[in-house]
Motif scaffolding. Structure first.
Motif, short mmCIF file in Angstrom:
data_model
loop_
_atom_site.label_atom_id
_atom_site.label_comp_id
_atom_site.label_asym_id
_atom_site.label_seq_id
_atom_site.Cartn_x
_atom_site.Cartn_y
_atom_site.Cartn_z
N ASN A 190 -28.63 -64.87 -31.09
CA ASN A 190 -28.42 -66.18 -31.96
C ASN A 190 -29.74 -66.14 -32.61
N HIS A 191 -29.77 -66.09 -33.85
CA HIS A 191 -31.21 -66.55 -34.60
C HIS A 191 -31.84 -67.74 -34.49
N CYS A 192 -31.18 -68.82 -34.25
CA CYS A 192 -31.93 -69.89 -34.03
C CYS A 192 -32.58 -69.90 -32.77
N ALA A 196 -33.58 -67.26 -31.13
CA ALA A 196 -34.82 -66.58 -31.06
C ALA A 196 -35.96 -67.35 -31.83
N HIS A 197 -35.72 -68.02 -32.65
CA HIS A 197 -36.94 -68.86 -33.09
C HIS A 197 -37.67 -69.62 -32.08
N LEU A 198 -36.88 -70.13 -31.07
CA LEU A 198 -37.40 -71.09 -29.80
C LEU A 198 -37.98 -70.07 -28.85
N LEU A 207 -38.18 -78.06 -33.60
CA LEU A 207 -38.02 -78.45 -34.89
C LEU A 207 -37.99 -77.14 -35.79
N TYR A 208 -36.76 -76.86 -35.88
CA TYR A 208 -36.63 -75.61 -36.63
C TYR A 208 -36.16 -75.84 -38.24
N VAL A 209 -37.21 -75.56 -39.19
CA VAL A 209 -36.98 -75.94 -40.51
C VAL A 209 -36.95 -74.80 -41.51
N SER A 210 -36.22 -74.14 -41.91
CA SER A 210 -36.41 -72.91 -42.74
C SER A 210 -35.64 -73.19 -44.08
N GLY A 211 -35.29 -71.94 -44.99
CA GLY A 211 -34.52 -71.99 -46.00
C GLY A 211 -33.09 -72.56 -45.74
N ILE A 239 -41.72 -67.62 -39.61
CA ILE A 239 -40.67 -67.18 -40.96
C ILE A 239 -39.81 -66.38 -39.95
N ASP A 240 -38.60 -65.88 -40.79
CA ASP A 240 -37.67 -65.17 -40.21
C ASP A 240 -38.43 -63.76 -39.75
N ASN A 241 -38.04 -63.28 -38.60
CA ASN A 241 -38.88 -62.01 -38.21
C ASN A 241 -38.00 -61.28 -37.08
MG MG Z 1 -34.66 -68.57 -39.44
#
Ligand code: MG
Ligand code: AMP
Length: 322
Positions: free
Chosen positions: A106-108, A110-112, A127-131, A281-283
């Motif tokens: 799950n992409h979200c 993964a950011h965490l 706090l996840y704020v992307s495009g 950023i997305d990585n």
């Molecule tokens: Mg992202």
């Protein structure tokens, strides 16, 4: 253990090799640049053209051989269907040809997880704020739960759309930040917090119709939307009794947003953490790392189960690794 991660939810095609010790051995990406808003099929074509060279380069840069790879992880969702399908196809092929297990991430989340790896954050509210995304996420009772989110578009997309209307290059976020520094007058824009959720498209319409300097409009856009995010994040902290905020997504590179979150956390005696830009950023490193955590705690999927999930909910995932 060596994991190769493939990211492809939206603009960015990325491939990374990460070790089970959390060392990021390579983390490469190519971004599809839009002119008139993201076109999912064109972005997917971009990814299809870049993904194989990225795999080769990423393995090379990591200084390993293909045969050293023990696990393939990919971004299973949420995101744009054609982009997700391209990344998933590459991941399935790689997993079958190397004869190693496959994990859908799950992409979200993964950011965490990459934020927890790369900063001192342990039990944060993210706090996840992307495009495309705007969410406030925290771990509670065995799952990552969404405490607040956008009801319409992601803040980054809103800023990019506003910028496009005003002739700024894509992505507009950094230009808006520069203009906002010269703004002085706070214009009245709708402050759209609904419970724990936020909305941005009405604010954009209102901003586009303002008769004021671009600097003042950019300043007001930032002050209003960032205040909304700060309010919702503070309430999530209070509700979950957590003491750390982790920032993630491209928009959090904005210094004014960091300053507002910094002030709020300081006043509460809490802390905040921002990963380095390559992990905000997305990585693909975040996909590889979260894939490792999942696999290490007993999760993997068969190719038959590896269908993409465009609307993959953060709280669908059973968190076996915490
Ligand atoms: Mg992202
Ligand atoms: P992501 O979707 O996470 O890859 O992040 C890309 C988004 O971040 C785009 O919408 C950019 O406009 C936005 N962005 C990048 N830098 C900044 C900044 N300094 N201020 C606001 N937004 C930004």
């Amino acid at each position: 253990m060596l994991v190769i991660g493939i990211e492809g939810t939206a603009h960015t095609a990325g491939v990374s090799v990460v070790s089970g010790d959390g060392d990021v051995l390579s983390n490469l990406f190519r971004t599809y640049m839009e002119k008139e808003g993201i076109h999912p099929r064109e972005a997917a074509n971009h990814h299809a053209a870049k993904i194989v060279p990225l795999i080769e380069e990423s393995i090379h840069e990591a200084g390993i051989e293909r045969g050293d790879i023990d696990l393939v992880a990919f971004s299973q969702g949420p995101g744009l269907g054609p982009c997700l399908r391209t990344a998933a196809t590459a991941a399935r092929t790689l997993s079958l040809s190397l004869n190693v297990p496959l994990v859908g991430v799950n992409h979200c989340i993964a950011h965490l997880e990459i934020g927890r790896l790369k900063t001192d954050a342990e039990k944060p509210v993210l706090l996840y704020v992307s495009g495309g995304n705007t969410q406030v996420i925290a771990f509670k009772k065995g799952r990552y739960r969404v405490f607040g989110e956008t009801l319409d578009i992601g803040l980054g997309n809103m800023l990019d759309k506003f910028g496009r209307e005003r002739g700024m290059p894509f992505p507009a976020g950094p230009t808006i930040e520069e203009k906002a520094k010269k703004g002085e007058k706070l214009l009245e824009l709708p402050y759209s917090v609904k419970g724990m959720d936020v909305e941005f498209s009405g604010i954009m319409t209102s901003a586009l119709n303002k008769d004021a300097t671009l600097e003042d409009i950019c300043y007001s856009l930032q002050e209003t939307t960032f205040a909304m995010l700060t309010e919702v994040t503070e309430r999530a902290l209070a509700h979950t009794r957590k003491e750390e905020v982790l920032l993630g997504g491209g928009v959090v590179q904005n210094r004014r947003l960091q300053e507002m979150i910094g002030k709020m956390t300081e006043e509460r005696g809490a802390a905040y953490h921002v990963p380095e830009p390559e992990f905000c950023i997305d990585n693909a490193a975040m996909i590889a790392w979260t894939g490792y955590l999942m696999y290490d705690s007993g999760t993997s999927i068969s190719v038959e189960e590896s269908h993409i999930k465009q609307k993959f909910r953060t709280d669908e995932v059973e968190v076996t690794w915490r």
